[in-house]
Design an enzyme around this catalytic site. Structure first.
Site, PDB file in Angstrom:
ATOM      1  N   PHE A 104       0.709  -0.977   0.072  1.00  0.00           N
ATOM      2  CA  PHE A 104      -0.190  -0.551  -0.009  1.00  0.00           C
ATOM      3  C   PHE A 104       0.868   1.231   0.061  1.00  0.00           C
ATOM      4  CE2 PHE A 104      -2.610   3.081   2.122  1.00  0.00           C
ATOM      5  CZ  PHE A 104      -3.588   3.245   1.094  1.00  0.00           C
ATOM      6  N   PHE A 105       2.616   1.538   0.922  1.00  0.00           N
ATOM      7  CA  PHE A 105       3.145   1.946   0.470  1.00  0.00           C
ATOM      8  C   PHE A 105       3.956   1.801   0.749  1.00  0.00           C
ATOM      9  CE2 PHE A 105      -0.188   3.629   3.961  1.00  0.00           C
ATOM     10  CZ  PHE A 105      -0.033   5.308   3.106  1.00  0.00           C
TER      11      PHE A 105
ATOM     12  N   ARG B  36      20.080   3.229   5.933  1.00  0.00           N
ATOM     13  CA  ARG B  36      18.353   3.718   6.133  1.00  0.00           C
ATOM     14  C   ARG B  36      17.728   3.341   5.788  1.00  0.00           C
ATOM     15  NH1 ARG B  36      21.196   4.094  10.470  1.00  0.00           N
ATOM     16  NH2 ARG B  36      21.876   6.389  10.919  1.00  0.00           N
ATOM     17  N   GLU B  37      16.359   3.508   6.309  1.00  0.00           N
ATOM     18  CA  GLU B  37      15.050   3.142   5.883  1.00  0.00           C
ATOM     19  C   GLU B  37      14.514   3.284   5.427  1.00  0.00           C
ATOM     20  OE1 GLU B  37      15.956   0.629   8.171  1.00  0.00           O
ATOM     21  OE2 GLU B  37      17.694  -0.619   6.938  1.00  0.00           O
TER      22      GLU B  37
ATOM     23  N   GLU C 199     -10.859  15.874  -1.508  1.00  0.00           N
ATOM     24  CA  GLU C 199     -11.021  14.923  -0.472  1.00  0.00           C
ATOM     25  C   GLU C 199     -11.329  15.771   0.403  1.00  0.00           C
ATOM     26  OE1 GLU C 199      -9.036  12.638   0.575  1.00  0.00           O
ATOM     27  OE2 GLU C 199      -7.618  12.367  -1.703  1.00  0.00           O
TER      28      GLU C 199
ATOM     29  N   GLU D  88     -14.385  12.744   1.945  1.00  0.00           N
ATOM     30  CA  GLU D  88     -14.785  12.536   2.821  1.00  0.00           C
ATOM     31  C   GLU D  88     -15.596  13.197   3.895  1.00  0.00           C
ATOM     32  OE1 GLU D  88     -10.775  12.865   4.917  1.00  0.00           O
ATOM     33  OE2 GLU D  88      -9.257  11.355   3.487  1.00  0.00           O
TER      34      GLU D  88
ATOM     35  N   SER E  75       7.774  13.349   9.783  1.00  0.00           N
ATOM     36  CA  SER E  75       8.323  13.047  10.497  1.00  0.00           C
ATOM     37  C   SER E  75       9.445  12.956   9.271  1.00  0.00           C
ATOM     38  CB  SER E  75       8.113  11.652  10.922  1.00  0.00           C
ATOM     39  OG  SER E  75       8.314  11.097  11.630  1.00  0.00           O
TER      40      SER E  75
ATOM     41  N   GLU F 262     -11.538   1.983  -1.691  1.00  0.00           N
ATOM     42  CA  GLU F 262      -9.753   2.312  -0.932  1.00  0.00           C
ATOM     43  C   GLU F 262     -10.981   1.772   0.130  1.00  0.00           C
ATOM     44  OE1 GLU F 262      -8.836   6.317  -1.154  1.00  0.00           O
ATOM     45  OE2 GLU F 262      -9.173   6.325  -3.934  1.00  0.00           O
TER      46      GLU F 262
ATOM     47  N   GLU G 231     -12.424   2.860   2.827  1.00  0.00           N
ATOM     48  CA  GLU G 231     -12.445   3.973   3.231  1.00  0.00           C
ATOM     49  C   GLU G 231     -14.346   3.774   4.220  1.00  0.00           C
ATOM     50  OE1 GLU G 231     -10.128   7.714   1.775  1.00  0.00           O
ATOM     51  OE2 GLU G 231     -12.294   7.352   1.606  1.00  0.00           O
TER      52      GLU G 231
END
Length: 204
Positions: free
Chosen positions: A21-22, A44-45, A106, A110, A127, A156, A158
């Site tokens: 998904f990512f 590093r990831e 959105e 939503e 982050s 999706e 949702e």
């Protein structure tokens, strides 16, 4: 402080460690040091999310905001409930879409609302220690007189509940420490500081 740039990072290897998904990418890299020279090679990831946008819908006439609530896997093992109250938000995944375009799309998907004027609040990395997400944050004028209900795209997965609350109740929620989403926290604090000036502009 040192004026480091992208050229002060060397990448020896860049590969896809995970695609789902990512996406997660794995790097072997090194960077220049404050004391001079280069650091050692590091593994590093990077959690690849890309740019995203969030909007706090605000009705200056009713003095109300709208929040959307949905299940969030990231809160599943830490919170009493993984259903989190948040801003309307989405990922910018098309090169021809502006952050404002995505915010309006959105909001319709939503919460079933139209966003009118938009006030930019901030842009920032969410982050940067492990993710490349760059977030565009807005407050958007909306008519919330008949807003609220259940929304989301079934394809999706949702399942979204849109809720309208008064500015007073929103601030009480903030003061009680009941806002657990960082983007939401920033937007509500901004609204607290800018509400009067915003109402003067939007109701003029």
């Amino acid at each position: 402080m040192a004026d480091f740039k992208r050229s002060d990072v060397e990448i020896d290897e860049d590969r896809a460690a995970w695609r789902g998904f990512f996406q997660v990418r794995e790097y072997r890299l090194r960077h220049r040091l404050y004391k001079g020279g280069w650091g050692r090679w590091l593994s590093r990831e990077l959690f690849v999310r890309g740019p995203a946008v969030g909007v706090l819908p605000y009705d200056p006439v009713l003095d109300c905001i709208l929040q959307v609530e949905q299940f969030r896997v990231g809160a599943m093992n830490r919170s009493a409930s993984p259903w989190i109250a948040e801003l309307v938000a989405g990922i910018i995944d098309k090169p021809d879409e502006s952050p404002e375009d995505v915010a309006r799309r959105e909001a319709l998907e939503e919460a079933g609302i139209d966003i009118q004027e938009m006030e930019a609040i901030a842009e920032y990395y969410s982050s940067p220690g492990g993710s490349d997400e760059y977030f565009y944050l807005y407050c958007g004028r909306a008519n919330l007189a008949t807003a609220g209900g259940f929304f989301g795209l079934a394809e999706e997965g949702e399942d979204i509940c849109a809720k309208v609350m008064s500015f007073t109740d929103a601030m009480a929620m903030l003061d009680a420490g009941q806002v657990s989403s960082a983007h939401n926290l920033i937007a509500l604090q901004w609204l607290r500081l800018n509400r009067d000036a915003l109402r003067q502009r939007w109701l003029a």
